[in-house]
Design a protein around this motif. Structure first.
Motif, PDB file in Angstrom:
ATOM      1  N   GLY A  79       0.799  -1.213   0.000  1.00  0.00           N
ATOM      2  CA  GLY A  79       0.000   0.000   0.000  1.00  0.00           C
ATOM      3  C   GLY A  79       0.834   1.265   0.000  1.00  0.00           C
ATOM      4  N   LEU A  80       0.377   2.252  -0.757  1.00  0.00           N
ATOM      5  CA  LEU A  80       1.001   3.572  -0.789  1.00  0.00           C
ATOM      6  C   LEU A  80      -0.065   4.622  -0.540  1.00  0.00           C
ATOM      7  N   CYS A  81       0.293   5.657   0.219  1.00  0.00           N
ATOM      8  CA  CYS A  81      -0.617   6.783   0.365  1.00  0.00           C
ATOM      9  C   CYS A  81      -0.649   7.551  -0.956  1.00  0.00           C
ATOM     10  N   GLU A  82      -1.577   8.463  -1.067  1.00  0.00           N
ATOM     11  CA  GLU A  82      -1.755   9.173  -2.341  1.00  0.00           C
ATOM     12  C   GLU A  82      -0.524   9.969  -2.733  1.00  0.00           C
ATOM     13  N   GLY A  83       0.098  10.665  -1.742  1.00  0.00           N
ATOM     14  CA  GLY A  83       1.261  11.479  -2.047  1.00  0.00           C
ATOM     15  C   GLY A  83       2.430  10.663  -2.537  1.00  0.00           C
ATOM     16  N   HIS A  84       2.759   9.569  -1.816  1.00  0.00           N
ATOM     17  CA  HIS A  84       3.900   8.750  -2.226  1.00  0.00           C
ATOM     18  C   HIS A  84       3.615   7.975  -3.510  1.00  0.00           C
ATOM     19  N   TYR A  85       2.345   7.688  -3.789  1.00  0.00           N
ATOM     20  CA  TYR A  85       2.009   7.041  -5.056  1.00  0.00           C
ATOM     21  C   TYR A  85       2.359   7.964  -6.221  1.00  0.00           C
ATOM     22  N   HIS A  86       1.981   9.247  -6.118  1.00  0.00           N
ATOM     23  CA  HIS A  86       2.278  10.183  -7.200  1.00  0.00           C
ATOM     24  C   HIS A  86       3.770  10.459  -7.311  1.00  0.00           C
ATOM     25  N   LEU A  87       4.475  10.517  -6.183  1.00  0.00           N
ATOM     26  CA  LEU A  87       5.918  10.700  -6.254  1.00  0.00           C
ATOM     27  C   LEU A  87       6.598   9.543  -6.976  1.00  0.00           C
ATOM     28  N   LEU A  88       6.168   8.310  -6.620  1.00  0.00           N
ATOM     29  CA  LEU A  88       6.758   7.150  -7.277  1.00  0.00           C
ATOM     30  C   LEU A  88       6.398   7.117  -8.761  1.00  0.00           C
ATOM     31  N   LYS A  89       5.176   7.502  -9.077  1.00  0.00           N
ATOM     32  CA  LYS A  89       4.763   7.513 -10.480  1.00  0.00           C
ATOM     33  C   LYS A  89       5.591   8.504 -11.281  1.00  0.00           C
ATOM     34  N   GLU A  90       5.802   9.706 -10.741  1.00  0.00           N
ATOM     35  CA  GLU A  90       6.616  10.699 -11.437  1.00  0.00           C
ATOM     36  C   GLU A  90       8.046  10.213 -11.609  1.00  0.00           C
ATOM     37  N   LYS A  91       8.549   9.521 -10.578  1.00  0.00           N
ATOM     38  CA  LYS A  91       9.925   9.042 -10.644  1.00  0.00           C
ATOM     39  C   LYS A  91      10.096   7.991 -11.725  1.00  0.00           C
ATOM     40  N   GLU A  92       9.144   7.034 -11.791  1.00  0.00           N
ATOM     41  CA  GLU A  92       9.287   5.953 -12.768  1.00  0.00           C
ATOM     42  C   GLU A  92       8.953   6.415 -14.173  1.00  0.00           C
ATOM     43  N   GLU A  93       8.174   7.473 -14.288  1.00  0.00           N
ATOM     44  CA  GLU A  93       7.860   7.994 -15.629  1.00  0.00           C
ATOM     45  C   GLU A  93       8.890   8.998 -16.116  1.00  0.00           C
ATOM     46  N   GLY A  94       9.926   9.226 -15.303  1.00  0.00           N
ATOM     47  CA  GLY A  94      11.004  10.093 -15.750  1.00  0.00           C
ATOM     48  C   GLY A  94      10.918  11.498 -15.229  1.00  0.00           C
ATOM     49  N   GLY A  95       9.887  11.777 -14.456  1.00  0.00           N
ATOM     50  CA  GLY A  95       9.758  13.120 -13.914  1.00  0.00           C
ATOM     51  C   GLY A  95      10.633  13.310 -12.705  1.00  0.00           C
ATOM     52  N   ARG A  96      10.632  14.532 -12.218  1.00  0.00           N
ATOM     53  CA  ARG A  96      11.407  14.820 -11.020  1.00  0.00           C
ATOM     54  C   ARG A  96      10.477  14.780  -9.812  1.00  0.00           C
TER      55      ARG A  96
END
Length: 782
Positions: free
Chosen positions: A764-781
């Motif tokens: 499980g991931l909270c909403e904030g860490h889910y978006h951070l991980l998504k940005e990281k894996e998609e190449g974002g900062r």
């Protein structure tokens, strides 16, 4: 008596009067009691005892005169004329229930014709009534009783051991066949012998116990029965006061006991009791005094109206003699070798307890307890006046009075669960490598010596008890109070203290503090948690995450101090968060002697929070078991400065924080808006390198505390773990409603917000860490 005549003179005068009356009568009258008492010949002892309590001194002295004339073998004590009325009544009770008087009653009972019942013309209920009448008439002295709504009788086995035998249909039918002549008339008018009808036998057994008309039975004993008023039932047979049946050994002889023991009598009695334990290497005086108390408890158990604790004998190694000590106590009290059993657990312990109570066991020993002494079933029965169990092979239940005295022994026993405050202990230590090879004992064969000296030892116990009763039964002043065992403490502690033994229960606090393994483990665990969280609220899931994904001194301290019952579930199939939460719930509100206490906090997003409080115990605070009554959390006291406080609304109050609240920043920043704004801090010690102002504020000026579970509203998210930590790719995550079976907090170490996205088995991931991980894996900062 008002004049100076002696009892002998009075009895001689009464005897002369009786002889003169017989000479003037063609047929001498049957022996009977004096005016004011019912007949001594055929009155049941319970009714005779009640009549004695209502009689004055002249009628009691007349009764003694009648007994002295009709029962020549009866020894009449001297000095009865100088006794008070209460003491005189006690003496008369002893005389009318003496073996000589009972034999005289049995020999002089009038012949009763055998009852005849015609099974052909009588209704079942009429035959039942006639049969019960015959049973009551033949039950004097009593040998058929009611016990736990069952009809029972006292019987002896092939070794002459007395036991309680329930009367089932075959047994009752046999009794009715011997007491009553059953007959029936055939169609030809011939009278023939019949058997007791099964319907009548079943009807009697199905009747309420109050309609049987037989006395109640609490148990059987082979020792004379001491009464609370100082009297002694030393005659074979039923004792109506204690509802016990006394069956002495044929070779048993009880020496005379002083009516009014003086100081010399008490000293001699103590010396006799000390001789039993003279060869045992007790560690201190309290251990020896507790052994005295165990012997008194085993002998005087019938007159203690209430539960008694478990007696434990502890030793550092095998062969020290703990089992021998307890066996000697059992043989003195019962005249037989007490049952020795291994310590069962769970359902087996419930069956063992029920079987012991059902069979009337007076003393039972759990021998050679291995390491840990813990049994919720035994702990419950030790403080219960009665115990209910199911009869084997039936759906029926029986409720039995708890009158058994349990003992246990073993090597370096650790006491767990609720047993710690339900025991009193003696410790012996020979301080040699091979204790079983010791020599030079005063009694080389202690059990054989006990069998020979049993009467003298019992007389010593009764002497101490009678001396205490005649002193007014004073309560002990130096014995600590024991919850649930007040009557036992007042009786045994009072007798020993009155006799000059001052150390009884002197080790009670140390036994509790050192012996309660569960308590010691939980205090160490709460202390470690306190170092991690302070008095700030936390959840079981947060502790689980902290143990899984952190490293360092504080993490190891918490993990290494997990209680055994919790540590066993680590890495198992069960959810460790649930295991830990259930363990916290069992300790909710418990005050530990070291000052710790854990209590429930608020429930947020289906997660129960917990709060640890600490109040150092004052010097000398506490009682038996060392448990002090610490005050509840003050509703006006701040649990944590500027972070968590208590408000009105309960013992803990309402915690004034919302760890999962979402706040918008004043700036229009959508990324901050979806992050976990109030992310909890990593526990102390894991963020020691964070920069902060000396006053505890952050660089942004917001107050914080290293022990607080909350961070300032505009704190950045905790950094994501390394790549090797993430197993499922981000595309496998999807919105998920985590129920009570799943995780309750984000899996990122230190983040305690509820998860919103999950993958596979529930990472499980909270909403904030889910978006951070998504940005990281998609190449974002991130």
């Amino acid at each position: 008596m008002k004049d100076a005549r002696t009892m002998t003179t009075y009895l001689n005068e009464r005897s002369a009067q009786s002889m003169g009356a017989e000479e003037n009568s063609e047929h001498p009258p049957l022996p009977s009691s004096s005016p004011g008492l019912p007949s001594l010949l055929d009155t049941p002892l319970p009714e005779l005892y009640d009549a004695i309590e209502k009689c004055e001194a002249p009628a009691l002295l007349d009764c003694i005169a009648t007994l002295s004339k009709e029962v020549p073998a009866l020894l009449i004590p001297e000095g009865l004329e100088s006794l008070s009325l209460s003491e005189l009544r006690i003496a008369v009770k002893g005389l009318v229930s003496s073996p000589e008087t009972l034999k005289w009653r049995k020999d002089h009972q009038p012949f009763v014709w055998k009852t005849e019942i015609d099974t052909g013309i009588s209704a079942d209920y009429e035959m039942s009534d006639q049969a019960l009448t015959a049973i009551r008439a033949a039950n004097n002295p009593p040998h058929i009783f009611a016990r736990a709504t069952q009809l029972v009788r006292v019987a002896q086995d092939e070794k002459d051991d007395v036991y309680i035998q329930p009367l089932e249909e075959p047994g009752l039918a046999g009794i009715l066949d011997r007491l009553i002549t059953w007959s029936r008339v055939t169609s030809k008018g011939e009278k023939r012998q019949d058997r007791p009808p099964k319907t009548v036998v079943r009807d009697i057994l199905a009747l309420p116990a109050s309609l049987w008309g037989v006395p109640p039975l609490a148990g059987v004993t082979r020792s004379p029965i001491f009464h609370a008023d100082g009297s002694l039932h030393a005659a074979e047979g039923y004792d109506p006061e204690t509802m016990l049946y006394y069956q002495p050994d044929e070779r048993f002889a009880l020496p005379s006991i002083p009516d009014r023991p003086d100081g010399e009598d008490v000293a001699a009695a103590l010396a006799a009791i000390d001789e039993v334990f003279c060869d045992f290497p007790f560690v201190d005086a309290a251990d020896r005094a507790n052994a005295y108390g165990a012997l008194l408890t085993a002998v005087l158990r019938p007159c203690i109206d209430g539960p008694v604790p478990l007696y434990v004998v502890d030793k550092p190694q095998a062969g020290a003699g703990a089992g021998l000590l307890q066996r000697a106590i059992g043989r003195i009290a019962t005249g037989r070798e007490p049952p020795l059993k291994t310590m069962p657990v769970g359902e087996a312990m419930r069956k063992e307890i029920f079987a012991s109570l059902k069979g009337g066991t007076r003393i039972q020993i759990f021998d050679n307890v291995e390491d840990r002494l813990s049994s919720p079933e035994l702990a419950a029965v030790l403080t219960a006046p009665s115990y209910t169990g199911r009869i084997l092979g039936r759906s029926e239940e029986l409720t039995l009075d708890v009158a058994c005295f349990w003992m246990a022994n073993g090597n370096n026993i650790q006491i767990g669960g609720d047993l710690a405050r339900r025991v009193f202990r003696s410790r012996i230590d020979p301080q040699v490598a091979y204790p079983w090879q010791r020599e030079g004992f005063k009694h080389e064969d202690l059990l054989a010596w006990v069998d020979r000296e049993r009467g003298r030892i019992l007389a010593a116990v009764y002497t101490l008890a009678r001396s205490w009763v005649q002193a007014g039964s004073p309560a002990p002043e130096g014995v600590p109070r024991v919850g649930s065992f007040e009557r036992w403490r007042d009786t045994i502690g009072g007798i020993l203290e009155h006799a000059g033994v001052q150390d009884f229960m002197g080790n009670a606090d140390s036994v509790y503090l050192e012996g309660d393994a569960d308590r010691m483990q939980w205090e160490a665990f709460l202390s470690a948690l306190w170092d991690w969280s302070g008095d700030a609220p936390f959840t079981a899931g947060a502790v689980n995450q902290f143990l899984k994904y952190n490293d360092g001194t504080r993490r190891n301290a918490v993990f290494n101090n997990l209680p055994d019952s919790v540590a066993e579930e680590w890495g198992g199939r069960k959810s460790f968060s649930r295991v830990l939460g259930n363990a916290f719930a069992k300790q909710d509100g418990r005050h530990f002697p070291g000052g710790w206490c854990i209590r429930r906090g608020k429930v947020e997003h289906h997660a129960q929070s917990w709060v640890i409080t600490y109040a150092p115990p004052e010097q000398g605070q506490g009682s038996y078991g060392g448990v002090s009554d610490l005050p509840s959390t003050d509703t006006n006291h701040e649990i944590h400065d500027n972070t968590v406080s208590a408000r009105d609304g309960g013992e803990l109050g309402e915690l004034s924080y919302n760890p999962h609240a979402r706040e918008k920043n004043s700036t229009d920043n959508t990324r901050i808006e979806r992050e976990c704004i109030r992310t909890p801090l990593t526990p102390p010690g894991d963020q020691e390198e964070q920069d902060s102002h000396p006053d505890g504020g952050t660089e942004a000026g917001n107050p914080t505390n290293t022990n607080s579970p909350l961070t300032p509203p505009n704190s950045p998210l905790l950094p994501l773990p390394g790549e090797e930590w993430w197993h499922p790719p981000i595309e496998e995550y999807e919105p998920r409603a985590f129920d009570k079976e799943g995780s309750h907090i984000c899996m990122v170490p230190g983040c305690r917000h509820p998860p919103k996205y999950g993958a596979r088995a529930g990472f499980g991931l909270c909403e904030g860490h889910y978006h951070l991980l998504k940005e990281k894996e998609e190449g974002g900062r991130p």
